[in-house]
Design a protein around this motif. Structure first.
Motif, PDB file in Angstrom:
ATOM      1  N   GLY A   1       0.832  -1.196   0.000  1.00 24.54           N
ATOM      2  CA  GLY A   1       0.000   0.000   0.000  1.00 24.54           C
ATOM      3  C   GLY A   1       0.865   1.244   0.000  1.00 24.54           C
ATOM      4  O   GLY A   1       1.887   1.293   0.695  1.00 24.54           O
ATOM      5  N   MET A   2       0.476   2.251  -0.788  1.00 27.54           N
ATOM      6  CA  MET A   2       1.258   3.486  -0.871  1.00 27.54           C
ATOM      7  C   MET A   2       0.303   4.663  -1.054  1.00 27.54           C
ATOM      8  O   MET A   2      -0.813   4.497  -1.558  1.00 27.54           O
ATOM      9  N   ASP A   3       0.733   5.856  -0.623  1.00 32.44           N
ATOM     10  CA  ASP A   3      -0.137   7.021  -0.773  1.00 32.44           C
ATOM     11  C   ASP A   3       0.692   8.293  -0.840  1.00 32.44           C
ATOM     12  O   ASP A   3       1.913   8.270  -0.650  1.00 32.44           O
ATOM     13  N   ASN A   4       0.003   9.407  -1.092  1.00 30.51           N
ATOM     14  CA  ASN A   4       0.687  10.705  -1.224  1.00 30.51           C
ATOM     15  C   ASN A   4       0.307  11.672  -0.115  1.00 30.51           C
ATOM     16  O   ASN A   4       0.441  12.887  -0.288  1.00 30.51           O
ATOM     17  N   PHE A   5      -0.139  11.145   1.043  1.00 35.01           N
ATOM     18  CA  PHE A   5      -0.567  12.057   2.102  1.00 35.01           C
ATOM     19  C   PHE A   5      -0.146  11.633   3.506  1.00 35.01           C
ATOM     20  O   PHE A   5      -0.175  12.450   4.430  1.00 35.01           O
ATOM     21  N   SER A   6       0.239  10.382   3.736  1.00 35.52           N
ATOM     22  CA  SER A   6       0.580   9.938   5.089  1.00 35.52           C
ATOM     23  C   SER A   6       1.939  10.451   5.543  1.00 35.52           C
ATOM     24  O   SER A   6       2.088  10.921   6.680  1.00 35.52           O
ATOM     25  N   GLU A   7       2.943  10.369   4.688  1.00 33.98           N
ATOM     26  CA  GLU A   7       4.302  10.755   5.057  1.00 33.98           C
ATOM     27  C   GLU A   7       4.681  12.146   4.555  1.00 33.98           C
ATOM     28  O   GLU A   7       5.658  12.725   5.018  1.00 33.98           O
TER      29      GLU A   7
ATOM     30  N   ASN B   1      -0.298  19.335  -1.499  1.00 35.53           N
ATOM     31  CA  ASN B   1      -0.917  20.632  -1.743  1.00 35.53           C
ATOM     32  C   ASN B   1      -2.428  20.529  -1.608  1.00 35.53           C
ATOM     33  O   ASN B   1      -3.037  19.486  -1.878  1.00 35.53           O
ATOM     34  N   ASP B   2      -3.048  21.630  -1.210  1.00 33.72           N
ATOM     35  CA  ASP B   2      -4.507  21.642  -1.065  1.00 33.72           C
ATOM     36  C   ASP B   2      -5.201  21.364  -2.392  1.00 33.72           C
ATOM     37  O   ASP B   2      -6.301  20.804  -2.421  1.00 33.72           O
ATOM     38  N   THR B   3      -4.566  21.756  -3.502  1.00 35.09           N
ATOM     39  CA  THR B   3      -5.188  21.561  -4.816  1.00 35.09           C
ATOM     40  C   THR B   3      -4.966  20.155  -5.369  1.00 35.09           C
ATOM     41  O   THR B   3      -5.590  19.774  -6.354  1.00 35.09           O
ATOM     42  N   ALA B   4      -4.069  19.400  -4.743  1.00 33.38           N
ATOM     43  CA  ALA B   4      -3.775  18.052  -5.231  1.00 33.38           C
ATOM     44  C   ALA B   4      -4.768  17.048  -4.670  1.00 33.38           C
ATOM     45  O   ALA B   4      -5.247  17.183  -3.536  1.00 33.38           O
ATOM     46  N   SER B   5      -5.089  16.049  -5.449  1.00 34.59           N
ATOM     47  CA  SER B   5      -6.008  15.005  -5.020  1.00 34.59           C
ATOM     48  C   SER B   5      -5.276  13.957  -4.195  1.00 34.59           C
ATOM     49  O   SER B   5      -4.108  13.648  -4.447  1.00 34.59           O
ATOM     50  N   ALA B   6      -5.983  13.433  -3.208  1.00 32.17           N
ATOM     51  CA  ALA B   6      -5.420  12.340  -2.418  1.00 32.17           C
ATOM     52  C   ALA B   6      -5.462  11.054  -3.241  1.00 32.17           C
ATOM     53  O   ALA B   6      -6.443  10.779  -3.931  1.00 32.17           O
ATOM     54  N   ARG B   7      -4.407  10.270  -3.145  1.00 32.59           N
ATOM     55  CA  ARG B   7      -4.339   9.026  -3.893  1.00 32.59           C
ATOM     56  C   ARG B   7      -3.791   7.910  -3.000  1.00 32.59           C
ATOM     57  O   ARG B   7      -2.833   8.105  -2.251  1.00 32.59           O
ATOM     58  N   TYR B   8      -4.430   6.754  -3.105  1.00 30.74           N
ATOM     59  CA  TYR B   8      -3.954   5.548  -2.416  1.00 30.74           C
ATOM     60  C   TYR B   8      -3.896   4.423  -3.437  1.00 30.74           C
ATOM     61  O   TYR B   8      -4.838   4.219  -4.208  1.00 30.74           O
ATOM     62  N   ASN B   9      -2.786   3.692  -3.450  1.00 31.31           N
ATOM     63  CA  ASN B   9      -2.597   2.597  -4.398  1.00 31.31           C
ATOM     64  C   ASN B   9      -2.425   1.295  -3.623  1.00 31.31           C
ATOM     65  O   ASN B   9      -1.493   1.153  -2.830  1.00 31.31           O
ATOM     66  N   ASN B  10      -3.332   0.356  -3.851  1.00 27.01           N
ATOM     67  CA  ASN B  10      -3.203  -0.996  -3.320  1.00 27.01           C
ATOM     68  C   ASN B  10      -2.681  -1.895  -4.432  1.00 27.01           C
ATOM     69  O   ASN B  10      -3.320  -2.019  -5.480  1.00 27.01           O
ATOM     70  N   ALA B  11      -1.539  -2.512  -4.201  1.00 28.10           N
ATOM     71  CA  ALA B  11      -0.936  -3.373  -5.215  1.00 28.10           C
ATOM     72  C   ALA B  11      -0.577  -4.706  -4.583  1.00 28.10           C
ATOM     73  O   ALA B  11      -0.281  -4.792  -3.386  1.00 28.10           O
ATOM     74  N   ASP B  12      -0.606  -5.749  -5.392  1.00 27.17           N
ATOM     75  CA  ASP B  12      -0.172  -7.054  -4.900  1.00 27.17           C
ATOM     76  C   ASP B  12       0.385  -7.865  -6.061  1.00 27.17           C
ATOM     77  O   ASP B  12       0.099  -7.599  -7.233  1.00 27.17           O
ATOM     78  N   SER B  13       1.184  -8.825  -5.714  1.00 30.16           N
ATOM     79  CA  SER B  13       1.734  -9.733  -6.723  1.00 30.16           C
ATOM     80  C   SER B  13       1.909 -11.112  -6.113  1.00 30.16           C
ATOM     81  O   SER B  13       2.128 -11.255  -4.904  1.00 30.16           O
ATOM     82  N   LYS B  14       1.809 -12.091  -6.950  1.00 29.71           N
ATOM     83  CA  LYS B  14       2.141 -13.469  -6.596  1.00 29.71           C
ATOM     84  C   LYS B  14       3.126 -13.962  -7.645  1.00 29.71           C
ATOM     85  O   LYS B  14       2.941 -13.730  -8.839  1.00 29.71           O
ATOM     86  N   SER B  15       4.172 -14.635  -7.208  1.00 33.93           N
ATOM     87  CA  SER B  15       5.177 -15.081  -8.168  1.00 33.93           C
ATOM     88  C   SER B  15       5.762 -16.422  -7.759  1.00 33.93           C
ATOM     89  O   SER B  15       5.791 -16.778  -6.578  1.00 33.93           O
TER      90      SER B  15
END
Length: 684
Positions: A284-290, A294-308
């Protein structure tokens, strides 16, 4: 480290300070170059002269190697100008896929610090036995294995004041004649942001990471030897709240479980080795926790997974080595906005990336020559499921791209062939000449094929640009040549290499011309998006390692690298090429005491990619000091990096992507300032 303001002054000082490392001084072993006939291997001890949070940091101490650093835990291997998936990277003998579409969990990030014994690199043109995709070389982390008839262990602790970084690790081995158990664990933490020489915060660079694992090995030999055995390995990795300032998001979490079953056997004088490994990675990664967006920027969260899955079997007898390798992976990535529940984008959906390959390798002495010939055939198969974007109904450009992607035949199938010839001519006991040539092929990454809407999910390019993929990319085809020599007498060791390679259908971003792509990118704030495409390129240069023994206590060593990467189809340079650099050191040993003075000179890099709007960087110089007491059971080491607290920019560090920080948005990432550190180890 001491840093100087001018690169030429740094290089001059560096040339006066050089020191090789003594092989039995594990704590200060910098580079040990050894050749098994004509296959050159460069290795570096995990305890090389500075503490590290990620083992990729050690790459810069191998000839021709470097690291693309997107964060303190996110180092991507580079070798002679090629990086990412082009470099075969294995940890504990396997190649397993990470979850992050932007390579936040790079292959080397899965290496346990306490359990890693060394970092190996196939210097020059890697043999076909080194791995499936070795167009950009081969790097391997060799980890400790459970050993029979042994009870041993180690406890290690280290601290760095810059960033308040700490590491605590431990491992232990319990072994009888028939069974052996190895257990290990690492805990790493950075409680503050790292700072530059000017006292500027590099934010965010905090992190919290833990690795636990173990191996159980059973002896199959009825003669009490350990040449026939079967083993099972398990590792769990968990990373939280880790900064990646050169990328548009930071790490919220990475949770990965890996299992490996392996065996080694003897059958009618054939040595048989095999393994089967499985990985389940969640990210999981995002652009607001750490970072503060900017106030004009949208919050984004990316859930990713892989199996190999990674599987391999090899059989060897006398001059012959045969093998079969397979890699299978599936990737999913979904982007959401926590403030808008209806927003959802399929970044990657059901992407499969599968490879099966077989190789044969022959090595033989003929008069004064030692020859190694090898060939590998590999078949690539990729596919992806349909995608969706919640804003397709209101944004015509996105709908065009989505519909076009979903209507396309996304299944791709390609076959590649690698051919390698390595030769070493032994002139006398001191001197040997080296010649090597190869034709190698490599496939596009899944990001390069299936990134369907303009985004920055590019496998860690960190150039701040948005990209779209191209499904039908051709295989990259490289024609490689290397010339070199190895010289060694009672005082001097010298190992220079010259290399050149021509790459047809090299994959990189080019300016997008599709109107729908440009319009969709403009909605996201990028007026000049790129599209992955096949171009033509070449790379050439040299690297050299040297040691000189002044007397029984003093030794000099030197490591220098130069690489030039350029396009052949247009007048431009390749992106993110390591600048010319030289490291020299003076080592002192007396009994259990060891000391090292090291100077690093890095030249300016003006040969940059205009296509990717790459910024130039200036040269700089650094000095490192270290002192150690290495007894049988105890090791205590202390040192200072960047002793003069110099302010400089890392050319391979990417660009600052964090708004509302002390660094300007889009500014070149700076290097860290003065850093005092302390290491302690107890072995039993």
């Amino acid at each position: 480290m001491i840093t100087l303001r001018h690169s030429y002054l740094a290089l001059a000082i560096s040339s006066l300070l050089a020191t090789p490392v003594v092989a039995n001084q594990a704590a200060f072993e910098i580079i040990e170059v050894s050749g098994s006939h004509l296959t050159d291997d460069s290795t570096i001890s995990r305890e090389a002269n500075v503490p590290v949070a990620d083992i990729s940091s050690l790459l810069s101490q191998l000839p021709g190697a470097a690291v693309n650093g997107n964060g303190p835990l996110t180092g991507i291997a580079q070798y002679r100008g090629l990086f990412g998936d082009r470099v075969n990277t294995q940890v504990n003998g396997v190649t397993l896929a990470g979850a992050g579409p932007n390579a936040m969990d790079t292959p080397l990030s899965y290496a346990s610090l306490v359990n890693s014994e060394r970092l190996e690199m196939s210097r020059g043109i890697a043999p076909v036995s080194a791995g499936t995709n070795t167009l950009g070389g081969s790097v391997k982390v060799v980890e400790s294995q459970a050993r029979f008839d042994e009870f041993s262990g180690k406890v290690a602790a280290r601290y760095q004041h810059n960033g308040e970084q700490a590491h605590l690790g431990a491992k232990t081995n319990f072994g009888t004649e028939q069974q052996a158990l190895l257990l290990y664990g690492d805990a790493l933490q950075a409680n503050a942001n790292q700072q530059t020489g000017a006292g500027i915060d590099i934010a965010p660079t905090t992190y919290d990471k833990a690795i636990v694992g173990g191996q159980y090995r059973f002896n199959l030999s009825d003669k009490g030897f350990d040449d026939e055995s079967i083993a099972i390995d398990y590792q769990h990795l968990e990373t939280t709240n880790a900064g990646t300032p050169a990328l548009p998001m930071d790490i919220d979490f990475i949770r990965t479980d890996r299992v490996k079953l392996e065996g080694q056997h003897l059958l009618n004088n054939w040595d048989i080795n095999w393994h089967l490994a499985y990985s389940d990675a969640r990210h999981g990664m995002d652009n607001f926790s750490e970072r503060v967006k900017n106030d004009t920027a949208s919050a984004r969260y990316n859930n990713a997974d892989s199996k190999s899955i990674d599987g391999s079997v090899s059989i060897a007898k006398a001059a012959w080595l045969f093998g079969l390798d397979t890699q299978w992976s599936q990737h999913d990535s979904v982007i959401t906005d926590p403030t808008k529940p209806m927003f959802k984008v399929d970044n990657f959906n059901g992407v499969t990336d599968n490879t099966i390959s077989a190789f044969a390798q022959w090595q033989q002495d003929i008069d004064q020559w030692n020859w190694q010939l090898g060939g590998r055939v590999k078949h690539y198969q990729t596919d992806a499921d349909a995608v969706n974007h919640s804003m397709a109904a209101s944004m015509p450009a996105i709908k065009v791209l989505m519909d076009r992607y979903n209507a396309a035949d996304r299944s791709q199938s390609q076959t590649g062939v690698d051919l390698v010839v390595n030769g070493r001519y032994q002139v006398d006991e001191s001197l040997s000449w080296i010649v090597a040539a190869a034709r190698k092929q490599d496939s596009a990454s899944y990001q390069q094929r299936y990134l369907w809407v303009p985004m920055q999910s590019t496998g860690g390019l960190a150039d701040g640009r948005t990209y779209v993929g191209q499904m039908d990319l051709s295989l990259e085809t490289a024609y490689q040549l290397e010339l070199g020599a190895d010289y060694q007498d009672n005082r001097l060791q010298l190992s220079p290499r010259l290399f050149w390679q021509r790459i047809d259908d090299y994959i990189q971003g080019v300016n997008a011309t599709d109107k729908a792509v440009i319009m969709a990118a403009q909605m996201m704030g990028d007026s000049h998006p790129l599209q992955f495409a096949n171009v033509d390129a070449q790379l050439y240069g040299m690297d050299i390692s040297a040691r000189y023994r002044l007397n029984d206590q003093l030794q000099l060593d030197m490591l220098a690298s130069y690489v030039r990467g350029e396009r052949r189809d247009i007048d431009d340079n390749l992106y993110r090429i390591a600048p010319p650099n030289i490291t020299v050191g003076l080592n002192y040993q007396r009994g259990a005491w060891l000391a090292r003075v090291e100077a690093l000179g890095v030249s300016a890099q003006h040969k940059v990619s205009s296509t990717q709007q790459e910024l130039q960087t200036s040269g700089y110089g650094l000095v490192n000091l270290s002192l150690a007491y290495d007894a049988d059971l105890w090791l205590v080491k202390a040192g200072v990096n960047n002793l003069f607290d110099t302010e400089y920019q890392e050319h391979l560090g990417g660009y600052n992507r964090v708004a509302n920080s002390q660094l300007a948005l889009g500014e070149r990432m700076p290097g860290t300032g003065i850093n005092a550190w302390l290491i302690g180890e107890y072995r039993f």
